[in-house]
Scaffold this active site. Structure first.
Site, PDB file in Angstrom:
ATOM      1  N   ASN A   8       0.878  -1.172   0.000  1.00 21.94           N
ATOM      2  CA  ASN A   8       0.000   0.000   0.000  1.00 21.94           C
ATOM      3  C   ASN A   8       0.914   1.220   0.000  1.00 21.94           C
ATOM      4  O   ASN A   8       1.500   1.549   1.026  1.00 21.94           O
ATOM      5  CB  ASN A   8      -0.897  -0.008   1.248  1.00 21.94           C
ATOM      6  CG  ASN A   8      -1.685   1.281   1.391  1.00 21.94           C
ATOM      7  OD1 ASN A   8      -1.810   2.047   0.434  1.00 21.94           O
ATOM      8  ND2 ASN A   8      -2.210   1.539   2.592  1.00 21.94           N
ATOM      9  N   TRP A   9       1.029   1.832  -1.176  1.00 20.98           N
ATOM     10  CA  TRP A   9       1.940   2.979  -1.284  1.00 20.98           C
ATOM     11  C   TRP A   9       1.405   4.211  -0.560  1.00 20.98           C
ATOM     12  O   TRP A   9       2.122   5.188  -0.409  1.00 20.98           O
ATOM     13  CB  TRP A   9       2.170   3.314  -2.757  1.00 20.98           C
ATOM     14  CG  TRP A   9       3.137   2.394  -3.458  1.00 20.98           C
ATOM     15  CD1 TRP A   9       3.816   1.328  -2.918  1.00 20.98           C
ATOM     16  CD2 TRP A   9       3.552   2.468  -4.828  1.00 20.98           C
ATOM     17  NE1 TRP A   9       4.618   0.748  -3.869  1.00 20.98           N
ATOM     18  CE2 TRP A   9       4.478   1.424  -5.058  1.00 20.98           C
ATOM     19  CE3 TRP A   9       3.222   3.324  -5.895  1.00 20.98           C
ATOM     20  CZ2 TRP A   9       5.079   1.222  -6.300  1.00 20.98           C
ATOM     21  CZ3 TRP A   9       3.819   3.099  -7.134  1.00 20.98           C
ATOM     22  CH2 TRP A   9       4.742   2.066  -7.330  1.00 20.98           C
ATOM     23  N   LYS A  10       0.133   4.192  -0.182  1.00 20.41           N
ATOM     24  CA  LYS A  10      -0.520   5.388   0.376  1.00 20.41           C
ATOM     25  C   LYS A  10      -0.287   6.553  -0.601  1.00 20.41           C
ATOM     26  O   LYS A  10      -0.232   6.317  -1.800  1.00 20.41           O
ATOM     27  CB  LYS A  10       0.005   5.693   1.773  1.00 20.41           C
ATOM     28  CG  LYS A  10       0.021   4.447   2.667  1.00 20.41           C
ATOM     29  CD  LYS A  10       0.156   4.777   4.109  1.00 20.41           C
ATOM     30  CE  LYS A  10       0.430   3.509   4.886  1.00 20.41           C
ATOM     31  NZ  LYS A  10       0.063   3.602   6.287  1.00 20.41           N
ATOM     32  N   HIS A  93      -9.569   1.171   4.668  1.00 16.33           N
ATOM     33  CA  HIS A  93      -8.288   1.361   5.369  1.00 16.33           C
ATOM     34  C   HIS A  93      -8.535   2.271   6.575  1.00 16.33           C
ATOM     35  O   HIS A  93      -9.337   3.204   6.509  1.00 16.33           O
ATOM     36  CB  HIS A  93      -7.253   1.973   4.416  1.00 16.33           C
ATOM     37  CG  HIS A  93      -5.870   1.942   4.979  1.00 16.33           C
ATOM     38  ND1 HIS A  93      -5.437   2.857   5.905  1.00 16.33           N
ATOM     39  CD2 HIS A  93      -4.848   1.078   4.791  1.00 16.33           C
ATOM     40  CE1 HIS A  93      -4.183   2.556   6.240  1.00 16.33           C
ATOM     41  NE2 HIS A  93      -3.806   1.480   5.575  1.00 16.33           N
ATOM     42  N   GLU A  95      -6.952   4.634   7.734  1.00 22.62           N
ATOM     43  CA  GLU A  95      -6.749   6.071   7.481  1.00 22.62           C
ATOM     44  C   GLU A  95      -8.009   6.683   6.890  1.00 22.62           C
ATOM     45  O   GLU A  95      -8.335   7.848   7.155  1.00 22.62           O
ATOM     46  CB  GLU A  95      -5.518   6.279   6.581  1.00 22.62           C
ATOM     47  CG  GLU A  95      -4.231   6.021   7.365  1.00 22.62           C
ATOM     48  CD  GLU A  95      -3.050   5.554   6.532  1.00 22.62           C
ATOM     49  OE1 GLU A  95      -3.071   5.696   5.295  1.00 22.62           O
ATOM     50  OE2 GLU A  95      -2.095   5.014   7.138  1.00 22.62           O
ATOM     51  N   GLU A 164      -5.689  -5.180  10.289  1.00 23.88           N
ATOM     52  CA  GLU A 164      -4.710  -4.126  10.497  1.00 23.88           C
ATOM     53  C   GLU A 164      -5.007  -3.404  11.813  1.00 23.88           C
ATOM     54  O   GLU A 164      -5.820  -2.465  11.836  1.00 23.88           O
ATOM     55  CB  GLU A 164      -4.769  -3.116   9.347  1.00 23.88           C
ATOM     56  CG  GLU A 164      -4.416  -3.690   8.002  1.00 23.88           C
ATOM     57  CD  GLU A 164      -3.783  -2.644   7.094  1.00 23.88           C
ATOM     58  OE1 GLU A 164      -2.692  -2.890   6.615  1.00 23.88           O
ATOM     59  OE2 GLU A 164      -4.363  -1.565   6.912  1.00 23.88           O
ATOM     60  N   GLY A 170       2.052   2.098  10.643  1.00 26.80           N
ATOM     61  CA  GLY A 170       2.987   3.218  10.508  1.00 26.80           C
ATOM     62  C   GLY A 170       3.641   3.634  11.809  1.00 26.80           C
ATOM     63  O   GLY A 170       4.278   4.690  11.883  1.00 26.80           O
ATOM     64  N   SER A 208       3.066  -2.349  10.275  1.00 26.07           N
ATOM     65  CA  SER A 208       4.525  -2.355  10.473  1.00 26.07           C
ATOM     66  C   SER A 208       5.154  -3.702  10.170  1.00 26.07           C
ATOM     67  O   SER A 208       6.114  -4.105  10.829  1.00 26.07           O
ATOM     68  CB  SER A 208       4.872  -1.883  11.897  1.00 26.07           C
ATOM     69  OG  SER A 208       4.422  -0.556  12.099  1.00 26.07           O
ATOM     70  N   GLY A 229       2.681  -1.256   4.225  1.00 26.06           N
ATOM     71  CA  GLY A 229       2.749   0.173   3.915  1.00 26.06           C
ATOM     72  C   GLY A 229       4.191   0.603   3.679  1.00 26.06           C
ATOM     73  O   GLY A 229       4.746   0.411   2.600  1.00 26.06           O
ATOM     74  N   GLY A 230       4.797   1.149   4.706  1.00 26.26           N
ATOM     75  CA  GLY A 230       6.135   1.743   4.598  1.00 26.26           C
ATOM     76  C   GLY A 230       7.149   0.860   3.895  1.00 26.26           C
ATOM     77  O   GLY A 230       7.894   1.331   3.012  1.00 26.26           O
TER      78      GLY A 230
END
Ligand code: PEP
Length: 246
Positions: A8-10, A93, A95, A164, A170, A208, A229-230
């Site tokens: 997930n590049w966000k 998600h 977010e 999640e 994150g 993470s 993600g990251g």
């Protein structure tokens, strides 16, 4: 079942950095034994469509509208995603649940729209730290999944489900393999109660996940992959996670 590692590049990337990242990933694609996908910002779907041609790399979006067309400024429909051969769309998600106040019912409707267009929704569920500390983890994730089952019961085995925990996204804090497995087993049981084909559903963990912790998480019986993600923004890290998923 085959595992899925989805990035997930966000809201990250550029034409230049995306090309370099995908090239670095694809230079190892002969070694992949799991499904690999990247969920990218909508403006880059066309780029991913080109870069992933004749490769095992799949790609998707990070959201989808509940509407087909019309006066919904900024929204992107499932039909538009399909035009770019999107395989996946993340829905719900944390977010978006938190920053855009998306409700369980809205997330379920987004999953429905994706399914109706032949796009696999990656349905995200997870508790906040406050909810975990109050002992509400199971109640929260079951409520979030129940809304999706309610609207999509007949084809619930077509989704990907992502657990999640919000406190792990994150933050560098990862759920322990035991904590994650416990929730995944709860979700699997809920899916089994709804569908005879529940065991087909890939239930992936997100929060993470990185090169150091992926193998242990992915070794759990009900953890069928990762939503990353990251670490999906760095080729070496993402490739290590892919290598851990066999
Ligand atoms: C995510 O955005 O879905 C996620 C899990 O992020 P991170 O891996 O950075 O925690």
């Amino acid at each position: 079942m085959k595992k899925l590692i989805a990035g997930n590049w966000k809201m990250n990337g550029s034409l230049e950095s995306n090309a370099a990242l995908v090239k670095a990933l694809l230079s190892h694609s002969d070694d992949w034994t799991c499904d690999v996908a990247l969920c990218v910002p909508a403006p880059y779907l066309s780029q991913l469509q080109n870069l992933s041609k004749a490769s095992p790399l799949m790609f998707g979006a990070q959201d989808v509208s509940t509407h087909d067309s019309g006066a919904f400024t900024g929204e992107v429909s499932a039909g538009m995603l399909k035009d770019f051969e999107c395989r996946y769309a993340i829905v719900g998600h944390s977010e978006r649940r938190q920053l855009h106040l998306e409700s369980d019912a809205l997330v379920a409707a987004k999953a429905q729209k994706a399914l109706a267009s032949g796009i696999t929704p990656v349905v995200c569920v997870g508790e906040t730290l406050h909810e975990r500390e109050a002992g509400l983890t199971e109640e929260v994730v079951k409520r979030q999944l129940a809304a999706v089952i309610h609207l999509n019961g007949h084809c619930i085995s077509e989704i990907v489900l992502a657990y999640e925990p919000v406190w792990a996204i994150g933050t560098g804090k990862t759920a322990t393999p035991e904590q994650a497995q416990h929730v995944h087993a709860v979700l699997r049981a809920q899916l089994r109660a709804a569908s005879a084909h529940a065991d087909r559903v890939q239930i992936v963990y997100g929060g993470s996940m990185n090169a150091a912790n992926a193998a242990q998480l992915l070794a759990q019986p009900d953890i069928d992959g990762g939503l990353v993600g990251g670490a999906s923004l760095k080729a070496a890290d993402f490739l290590s996670i892919i290598a851990a998923a066999h």
